[in-house]
Write an enzyme that holds these catalytic residues in place. Structure first.
Site, PDB file in Angstrom:
ATOM      1  N   HIS A  62      65.220 -21.025  11.152  1.00 31.05           N
ATOM      2  CA  HIS A  62      66.356 -21.493  11.271  1.00 31.05           C
ATOM      3  C   HIS A  62      67.287 -20.668  12.472  1.00 31.05           C
ATOM      4  O   HIS A  62      66.959 -19.484  12.351  1.00 31.05           O
ATOM      5  CB  HIS A  62      67.318 -21.324  10.070  1.00 31.05           C
ATOM      6  N   LYS A  71      71.081 -11.241  12.420  1.00 31.18           N
ATOM      7  CA  LYS A  71      70.735 -11.215  11.080  1.00 31.18           C
ATOM      8  C   LYS A  71      70.244  -9.730  10.563  1.00 31.18           C
ATOM      9  O   LYS A  71      69.232  -9.339  11.277  1.00 31.18           O
ATOM     10  CB  LYS A  71      69.722 -12.100  10.390  1.00 31.18           C
ATOM     11  N   TYR A 131      71.155 -11.375   3.109  1.00 29.64           N
ATOM     12  CA  TYR A 131      71.365 -10.837   4.693  1.00 29.64           C
ATOM     13  C   TYR A 131      72.886 -10.844   4.965  1.00 29.64           C
ATOM     14  O   TYR A 131      73.703 -11.555   4.723  1.00 29.64           O
ATOM     15  CB  TYR A 131      70.607 -11.992   5.476  1.00 29.64           C
ATOM     16  N   ASP A 168      64.178 -28.576   6.520  1.00 29.24           N
ATOM     17  CA  ASP A 168      62.926 -27.827   7.194  1.00 29.24           C
ATOM     18  C   ASP A 168      61.855 -28.625   7.239  1.00 29.24           C
ATOM     19  O   ASP A 168      60.975 -28.328   8.212  1.00 29.24           O
ATOM     20  CB  ASP A 168      62.653 -26.430   6.200  1.00 29.24           C
TER      21      ASP A 168
END
Length: 181
Positions: A62, A71, A131, A168
């Site tokens: 992603h 991130k 995250y 996905d």
């Protein structure tokens, strides 16, 4: 904390000092000043996320084409194989990837700056994945590169077909994906 630049130098593996004894452990999971020094950056985090997944779930790869997110990722429970793919066309490491195991046992964290696609596969029974992001989630700008793109050749340490979301499973090959200049 110990900070190690990986094969793609902008991606940094962070290993906090863990203080443990028979009662358990303690570690500082985030300190802005230490993070800035370790990564050589000065990003501000604006959002924290938490996902739980079962063995064989693969999330990614992603990224957000606008409002790109840096991130800082870690695992609070379980273990994952975490992957960062450089999708900055002007980068000397464009199209390259790095992967590391993150787990509750090793307490490692991974810093991925904006301009990277990110994904992970769960190696344990379940995994709680945490995250921090440098920009807000913007679903209209979210993109996905397919996890098994032959051009990337990511070596996922998982046997069999992973469990994917419909989004996905429809990821684009890197050759057709929108990438950063």
């Amino acid at each position: 904390m110990k900070a190690t630049r990986l094969a793609i130098p902008d991606v940094v593996l962070i290993e906090p000092k863990v203080f443990g004894d028979a009662r358990g452990f303690f570690f500082e999971s985030f300190n802005q000043r230490a993070f800035d020094e370790a990564t050589g950056t000065s990003h501000q985090f604006v959002q924290d996320n938490h996902s739980r997944s079962s063995r064989g779930v693969l999330r990614g790869l992603h990224y957000q084409i606008q409002q790109p997110q840096g991130k800082l990722v870690r695992v609070a429970r379980g273990a994952v194989w975490d992957v960062a793919v450089d999708i900055r066309k002007s980068s000397p490491t464009f199209g390259q990837w790095v992967g590391v195991e993150l787990s509750e046992d090793n307490q490692r964290q991974l810093w991925l700056p904006p301009g990277f696609a990110h994904g992970f596969v769960v190696l344990s029974e379940t995994a709680d994945f945490l995250y921090k992001t440098t920009d807000y989630y913007a679903p209209e700008h979210e993109r996905c590169i397919v996890w098994n793109d032959a051009r990337l050749g990511i070596q996922w340490p998982y046997q069999g077909q992973p469990s994917l979301s419909a989004k996905d499973a429809q990821g684009a090959a890197l050759a057709r994906a929108e990438v950063f200049v």
